[in-house]
Design a protein around this motif. Structure first.
Motif, PDB file in Angstrom:
ATOM      1  N   TRP A 118       0.442  -1.217   0.054  1.00 39.77           N
ATOM      2  CA  TRP A 118       0.420   0.484  -0.107  1.00 39.77           C
ATOM      3  C   TRP A 118       1.033   1.249  -0.408  1.00 39.77           C
ATOM      4  CZ3 TRP A 118      -5.408   0.719  -0.900  1.00 39.77           C
ATOM      5  CH2 TRP A 118      -5.203  -0.425  -1.002  1.00 39.77           C
ATOM      6  N   CYS A 119       0.134   2.196  -0.666  1.00 38.24           N
ATOM      7  CA  CYS A 119       1.680   3.292  -1.904  1.00 38.24           C
ATOM      8  C   CYS A 119       0.910   4.430  -1.059  1.00 38.24           C
ATOM      9  CB  CYS A 119       2.088   3.247  -1.854  1.00 38.24           C
ATOM     10  SG  CYS A 119       1.399   2.391  -4.464  1.00 38.24           S
ATOM     11  N   GLY A 120      -0.326   4.550  -0.438  1.00 43.91           N
ATOM     12  CA  GLY A 120      -1.615   5.336  -0.261  1.00 43.91           C
ATOM     13  C   GLY A 120      -2.642   5.589  -1.122  1.00 43.91           C
ATOM     14  N   PRO A 121      -3.944   5.895  -1.197  1.00 46.59           N
ATOM     15  CA  PRO A 121      -5.651   5.623  -1.006  1.00 46.59           C
ATOM     16  C   PRO A 121      -5.193   5.318  -2.580  1.00 46.59           C
ATOM     17  CG  PRO A 121      -5.102   7.762  -0.462  1.00 46.59           C
ATOM     18  CD  PRO A 121      -3.941   7.764  -0.549  1.00 46.59           C
ATOM     19  N   ASN A 122      -4.156   5.133  -3.349  1.00 48.46           N
ATOM     20  CA  ASN A 122      -4.858   5.005  -5.043  1.00 48.46           C
ATOM     21  C   ASN A 122      -3.512   4.066  -4.851  1.00 48.46           C
ATOM     22  OD1 ASN A 122      -6.422   7.367  -6.031  1.00 48.46           O
ATOM     23  ND2 ASN A 122      -5.167   8.708  -5.636  1.00 48.46           N
ATOM     24  N   HIS A 123      -3.058   3.549  -4.100  1.00 44.76           N
ATOM     25  CA  HIS A 123      -2.187   2.435  -4.050  1.00 44.76           C
ATOM     26  C   HIS A 123      -2.968   1.509  -5.289  1.00 44.76           C
ATOM     27  CE1 HIS A 123      -0.423  -1.420  -3.683  1.00 44.76           C
ATOM     28  NE2 HIS A 123      -1.602  -2.225  -3.071  1.00 44.76           N
ATOM     29  N   TRP A 124      -3.923   0.770  -5.804  1.00 44.59           N
ATOM     30  CA  TRP A 124      -4.736  -0.096  -6.580  1.00 44.59           C
ATOM     31  C   TRP A 124      -4.223   0.156  -8.166  1.00 44.59           C
ATOM     32  CZ3 TRP A 124      -8.413   1.950  -8.925  1.00 44.59           C
ATOM     33  CH2 TRP A 124      -9.707   3.024  -8.506  1.00 44.59           C
ATOM     34  N   ARG A 125      -4.636   1.625  -8.275  1.00 50.46           N
ATOM     35  CA  ARG A 125      -4.369   1.857  -9.504  1.00 50.46           C
ATOM     36  C   ARG A 125      -3.095   1.597 -10.034  1.00 50.46           C
ATOM     37  NH1 ARG A 125      -8.500   6.169 -10.432  1.00 50.46           N
ATOM     38  NH2 ARG A 125      -9.274   6.644  -8.916  1.00 50.46           N
ATOM     39  N   TYR A 131     -10.762  -3.729  -9.696  1.00 50.64           N
ATOM     40  CA  TYR A 131     -10.903  -5.217  -9.788  1.00 50.64           C
ATOM     41  C   TYR A 131      -9.088  -5.592 -10.025  1.00 50.64           C
ATOM     42  CZ  TYR A 131      -8.313  -3.557 -13.934  1.00 50.64           C
ATOM     43  OH  TYR A 131      -6.824  -2.683 -14.699  1.00 50.64           O
ATOM     44  N   TRP A 132     -10.268  -6.923  -9.947  1.00 52.09           N
ATOM     45  CA  TRP A 132      -8.898  -8.338  -8.994  1.00 52.09           C
ATOM     46  C   TRP A 132      -8.443  -9.194  -9.544  1.00 52.09           C
ATOM     47  CZ3 TRP A 132      -5.864  -6.606  -5.458  1.00 52.09           C
ATOM     48  CH2 TRP A 132      -5.445  -5.284  -5.097  1.00 52.09           C
ATOM     49  N   GLY A 133      -9.846  -9.644 -11.018  1.00 52.73           N
ATOM     50  CA  GLY A 133      -9.061 -10.002 -12.302  1.00 52.73           C
ATOM     51  C   GLY A 133      -8.256 -10.902 -12.468  1.00 52.73           C
ATOM     52  N   THR A 134      -7.393 -10.117 -12.682  1.00 55.85           N
ATOM     53  CA  THR A 134      -6.255  -9.558 -13.958  1.00 55.85           C
ATOM     54  C   THR A 134      -4.930 -10.680 -12.908  1.00 55.85           C
ATOM     55  OG1 THR A 134      -5.547  -7.231 -13.725  1.00 55.85           O
ATOM     56  CG2 THR A 134      -6.783  -9.064 -15.594  1.00 55.85           C
ATOM     57  N   ILE A 135      -5.381 -10.193 -10.955  1.00 55.94           N
ATOM     58  CA  ILE A 135      -4.347 -10.675 -10.820  1.00 55.94           C
ATOM     59  C   ILE A 135      -4.224 -11.652  -9.881  1.00 55.94           C
ATOM     60  CG2 ILE A 135      -3.694  -9.371  -8.209  1.00 55.94           C
ATOM     61  CD1 ILE A 135      -3.862  -6.445  -9.967  1.00 55.94           C
ATOM     62  N   PHE A 136      -5.774 -11.861  -8.876  1.00 53.39           N
ATOM     63  CA  PHE A 136      -5.488 -13.121  -7.738  1.00 53.39           C
ATOM     64  C   PHE A 136      -6.146 -14.037  -9.163  1.00 53.39           C
ATOM     65  CE2 PHE A 136      -7.377 -10.167  -5.112  1.00 53.39           C
ATOM     66  CZ  PHE A 136      -6.332 -10.007  -4.257  1.00 53.39           C
ATOM     67  N   THR A 137      -6.088 -15.597  -8.574  1.00 53.17           N
ATOM     68  CA  THR A 137      -6.089 -16.779  -9.666  1.00 53.17           C
ATOM     69  C   THR A 137      -7.618 -17.386  -8.988  1.00 53.17           C
ATOM     70  OG1 THR A 137      -4.847 -17.855  -8.145  1.00 53.17           O
ATOM     71  CG2 THR A 137      -3.678 -17.837  -9.821  1.00 53.17           C
ATOM     72  N   GLY A 194     -14.885  -5.882  -9.678  1.00 54.52           N
ATOM     73  CA  GLY A 194     -14.371  -4.679  -8.964  1.00 54.52           C
ATOM     74  C   GLY A 194     -16.040  -3.926  -9.220  1.00 54.52           C
ATOM     75  N   GLY A 195     -15.878  -2.679  -8.119  1.00 53.73           N
ATOM     76  CA  GLY A 195     -17.423  -2.174  -8.231  1.00 53.73           C
ATOM     77  C   GLY A 195     -17.206  -1.339  -9.221  1.00 53.73           C
ATOM     78  N   MET A 196     -17.354  -0.770 -10.332  1.00 53.01           N
ATOM     79  CA  MET A 196     -17.405  -0.032 -11.206  1.00 53.01           C
ATOM     80  C   MET A 196     -17.810   1.744 -10.086  1.00 53.01           C
ATOM     81  SD  MET A 196     -16.158  -0.891 -13.408  1.00 53.01           S
ATOM     82  CE  MET A 196     -16.288  -2.077 -14.538  1.00 53.01           C
ATOM     83  N   GLY A 197     -16.802   2.641 -10.678  1.00 48.11           N
ATOM     84  CA  GLY A 197     -17.111   4.125  -9.887  1.00 48.11           C
ATOM     85  C   GLY A 197     -17.209   4.036  -8.348  1.00 48.11           C
ATOM     86  N   THR A 198     -17.318   2.623  -7.919  1.00 43.09           N
ATOM     87  CA  THR A 198     -17.197   2.618  -6.136  1.00 43.09           C
ATOM     88  C   THR A 198     -15.519   3.555  -5.400  1.00 43.09           C
ATOM     89  OG1 THR A 198     -16.654   0.552  -5.445  1.00 43.09           O
ATOM     90  CG2 THR A 198     -18.967   1.348  -5.841  1.00 43.09           C
TER      91      THR A 198
END
Lengths: 326, 458, 153
Positions: free
Chosen positions: A108-115, A294-300, A286-290
């Protein structure tokens, strides 16, 4: 002026040597792919996408320009590299199959980490890996994952898998079918069991205990542990360690999101109406706009289910004596 | 005035033949200056090509930990302007100005206009303003390699440019923001360059120390060496040692702080410098070393409203608050003073802050130099954050050193500084028999020292 | 009349004695029942909050560090202990506070530009060094005032 000539020569020598050495050293970096990480609002991964060839090792130097980041490639388990500020981590990537891969930040590197994600295009011979052979369950079932899903009924107390063990013998084996459990919500399962004539004399609480046990039987200690690890590394920063939606970034998700209230995973009315397939859909897509990534490309697929299993441990009392499990 | 404790005779270092050779011969100084120039070159380069992470970039590590540590803990307190002797910043400019690398030449063949520095600016007000101007950006300069690099490059270019327009080391004497405070604090240092026998100078018609000869340049700092009575403007460049045909210039070891008791040439610009420096050390300590995150962000977010408040507060406290309270303190110290006397007492007493100011800088620097000295090791191993591992030391992990000893060192340094400041204050006040002028300074310095200590070790 | 010297031997000896007393005079221990003290510390934007943690000597201290923005660490001067926290994941450091004094908490994981100045404080018991040093400064100040008075009398 012999000494003046000597002095000048020394000055020139010193600086030419210094610059040559530096030039040579810098040119050494040419064969290496240098990837830098910064917080997403300062640029994220640079480069954001790159290409590799099947079977050809690619030497990558990872470094961070600000804080601690991590490097991993989606759906490739067991590989993660620390990306430390001002330090270089060398990794060698070899891809055995062509396709499009997602690489992402693991710390985690900030609120936008997941981007903070990038794309690797792997070209060459071989069967494409990224093609999804079977669609995820939520798509096959055609679940509208954005629809409201209130629980039709909620348990009087927290259901306990341990308590259900003694009654499990009364439960018809149809209730243990994985497909049924994955596609129905606990509330739906409760309603079905409740209306089952074989279970007429069992109290509501006991039925709920059986529901808890049914979901527990789908998983394992190891899977729950892995689910917890995935949750705390990837989800807890927003959803909170306890799942109540009170993570450290819960108040400061990106401005472009709708700031939808983060769900409380401990709230039965909200959770018990959701099927595992629906939860899988939310994680994968992922929840669009919330602000939910999305984790589909990341988690098996397996990892997604472990996460879902772990979420149920917030609804059900799962600690259970291994010995008493059937 | 009886003062048995400090009555030590000056010792001329030149009596030692080895030291004499090292000081007078041109080669050792040139060799060191080439090394320091290369070092500053690496600082500039590191900031431009290396990682933006300060603690892993040689530019920050070399300049703000290694160089600053050596400067403030050793060079300034022990050698005074010793750093100016080997400073590379004006070096390229001097080479161009003089037309030689080793020198000296009797007639300068360089490409400078050799203009005299304007009379109006023959003081250190520019240095005061320059230092304060940098001070409000200090947290960024201190932590950001590119900014550090550009700042050093700018100094180098300004120094070089000024050498092409003006005579001698005008940059060093009147502009360099570092030179200003080194000069002020060099008064406390136990080293001085002085003439041995002024009569020899009077009888020397050529005055080669002014004009230069085939052995040394005329004083690059624009002084008449025979008349040097204080360290402030003497860059200890050793040219007068070389150009004097009579070996009449000495490099003396003297008691600490002796230079402060010289009643001549006390000036308002230097008085303000002592407030700027002392105040700066205190503000830095509070902002950088305190537990208050908002202050750090305010100092860092340049251009933000919080930063404007920080900058205004910093400038106000060092330019108005501190000098103002001393001035008013002396004004109301119960003595009958004319306006002229009041001004003189104010200037005189300001010089008494030199030991405390120097101690404050040492104490402040102790807090972060030993804490972060391990970065110097890893920084040398991987100067640009490119993954090198020179000498196998790049992975040396960060670890604070001496952190249990530091508070004791800081206490001793501040106590010594305060004691010497008060001693100086009382002694200076006696020069004019206005003893009570030191009362406000005693109060002010005791309060500031206590406050500073509380911030550092409280 | 020639004014008295700022420093003369007699008074220097007196000062020396005063300083020695201040430096070495035994101070009574502040006795308290040892407790277990749990402190939640949030790390965010180059600051620990609370920035100052106070405990008594003998206490068992549990520092619970939670990062609120990026990965931070906490290194405790004097005790040479450290711990790292990823955002949202609380990390614990448990130790016996057996050294009195004021110790700096420092961020030990590079967290941005001002990382070297991310500093907090742990105060264990009474900070004798500080109080003795302040007393010494006060004595020096008083000596200064007194020597001025002595001269102007």
């Amino acid at each position: 002026m012999k000494s003046e000539t000597l002095a000048r020569s020394i000055v020139i020598l010193v600086f030419v040597t210094l610059l040559t050495w530096l030039g040579l050293a810098a040119s050494d970096r040419m064969d290496i792919l240098n990837i830098t990480a910064s917080m997403p609002e300062r640029g994220g991964w640079q480069p954001g996408d790159f290409t590799a060839r099947v079977g050809e090792p690619l030497l990558v130097h990872l470094t961070s320009h600000d804080v601690v980041h991590g490097f991993a490639i989606g759906q490739m388990e067991g590989f993660e590299a620390e990306v430390l500020p001002g330090k270089v981590t060398e990794v060698e990537l070899v891809f055995s199959e062509p396709g499009t891969y997602t690489y992402y930040c693991t710390r985690w590197c900030g609120p936008n980490h997941w981007r903070m994600r990038g794309t690797i295009t792997v070209i060459g011979e071989g069967k494409p890996e990224a093609e999804v052979v079977t669609q995820p369950l939520y798509l096959r079932l055609g679940i509208d994952i954005d629809a409201e899903h209130p629980a039709e009924t909620i348990p009087p107390g927290k259901p306990s898998a341990q308590e259900g063990i003694g009654l499990w013998g009364m439960v018809p084996s149809t209730y243990a079918a994985e497909m049924l459990l994955r596609s129905s919500s606990p509330a739906e399962l409760f309603i079905r069991m409740r209306s089952d004539s074989g279970l007429e004399r069992v109290s509501d609480q006991a039925i709920w205990d059986l529901v808890a046990l049914a979901y527990w039987n789908l998983t394992s200690e190891a899977a729950l542990e892995e689910g917890q690890r995935l949750f705390s590394e990837n989800c807890a920063a927003c959803h909170g360690v306890s799942g109540q939606g009170d993570g450290v970034f819960s108040g400061q998700l990106g401005e472009d999101t709708h700031q939808a209230a983060i769900p409380d995973f401990t709230d039965p009315a909200r959770m018990l109406g959701a099927s595992p397939a629906l939860l899988q859909g939310k994680i994968v897509r992922g929840g669009m706009g919330t602000g939910m990534p999305y984790w589909g490309t990341i988690f098996t697929d397996e990892q997604t289910w472990m996460l879902v299993d772990y979420l149920w441990s917030m609804q059900f009392d799962y600690p259970i004596d291994e010995g008493s499990k059937e | 005035m009886g003062c048995g404790v400090f009555a030590v005779q000056a010792i001329n270092l030149r009596r030692n033949p080895i030291l004499n050779f090292l000081l007078v011969n041109r080669w050792p100084q040139l060799a060191i200056r080439i090394i320091t120039l290369a070092g500053f070159g690496i600082v500039i380069l590191g900031g431009l090509v290396g990682t933006p992470v300060g603690s892993q970039n040689i530019s920050i590590v070399l300049l703000w930990i290694a160089w600053w540590g050596l400067l403030i803990l050793f060079a300034v307190p022990i050698l005074g302007r010793g750093w100016c002797n080997i400073c590379p910043i004006p070096l390229v400019g001097e080479w161009l100005q003089q037309g030689t690398v080793l020198g000296p030449v009797k007639i300068l063949r360089g490409i400078s206009l050799h203009r005299p520095w304007p009379k109006r600016w023959r003081n250190i007000w520019i240095q005061n303003a320059f230092f304060l101007g940098l001070a409000v950006f200090s947290t960024v300069i201190l932590t950001n390699p590119v900014v550090t690099s550009l700042a050093v490059l700018a100094l180098l270019l300004i120094a070089t440019g000024m050498s092409l327009i003006f005579q001698k080391r005008a940059f060093c004497r009147y502009v360099c923001p570092v030179s200003g405070f080194i000069g002020l604090y060099s008064q406390a240092a136990p080293v001085e360059v002085r003439v041995i026998d002024t009569q020899i100078c009077r009888d020397h018609p050529e005055k080669t120390c002014l004009t230069g000869d085939e052995n040394g340049y005329g004083c690059p700092w624009g002084l008449y060496p025979a008349a040097i009575t204080k360290n402030v403007n003497c860059g200890v460049c050793m040219e007068c040692l070389r150009s004097c045909p009579y070996e009449n210039m000495a490099v003396n070891i003297r008691p600490f702080g002796k230079g402060l008791f010289n009643p001549r040439e006390r000036k308002l610009d230097e008085a303000f410098k002592s407030f700027i420096m002392l105040g700066g050390a205190l503000v830095y300590s509070v902002v950088m070393l305190g537990p208050w995150g908002e202050l750090k962000l305010a100092a860092y977010l340049i251009g933000s409203p919080a930063w404007l408040v920080f900058a205004a507060a910093l400038i106000f406290s060092v330019v108005v608050l501190l000098p103002g309270s001393l001035y008013l303190g002396i004004r109301f110290s119960g003595q009958r003073l004319t306006a002229f006397q009041l001004r003189r007492e104010f200037i005189n007493q300001s010089y008494a802050l030199v030991p405390l100011g120097l101690a404050a800088w040492i104490a402040f620097s102790l807090s972060f130099i030993f804490t972060n000295i391990s970065y110097v090791v890893s920084g040398i191993g991987d100067p640009f954050g490119w993954g090198w591992n020179l000498f196998g030391i790049a992975d040396h992990a960060w670890r604070p050193y001496l952190s249990t000893v530091t508070p004791y060192l800081q206490t001793v340094v501040l106590l010594a500084g305060l004691g010497y400041t008060i001693y100086t204050s009382v002694k200076i006040a006696r020069e004019t028999s206005h003893d009570q002028s030191s009362l406000p300074l005693i109060g002010l310095s005791t309060a500031l020292a206590m406050g500073h200590l509380w911030v550092l070790i409280g | 009349m020639k004014p008295a010297a700022v420093l003369d031997k007699k008074y220097l000896i007196l000062m020396g004695i005063a300083m020695a007393v201040i430096a070495f005079a035994p101070l009574p221990d502040r006795r308290t029942e040892p407790e277990t003290v749990t402190v939640q510390i949030q790390a965010e934007s180059y600051a620990f909050s609370p920035g100052i943690v106070e405990v008594e000597k003998g206490d068992t201290v549990v520092l619970e560090l939670t990062s609120m923005d990026v990965v931070h660490g906490l290194y405790l001067d004097g005790y040479d202990l450290s711990v790292t926290s990823d955002p949202g994941q609380t990390a614990r450091l448990t130790f016996l506070a057996d050294e009195t004094g004021s110790f700096r908490l420092r961020c030990s994981t590079t967290c941005g530009a001002l990382h070297p100045f991310m500093i907090g404080q742990l105060k264990v018991g009474r900070n004798d060094l500080l109080w003795r040093a302040l007393a010494a400064m006060l004595v020096i100040g008083i000596y200064g005032v007194w020597s001025v008075r002595r001269a102007s009398d």
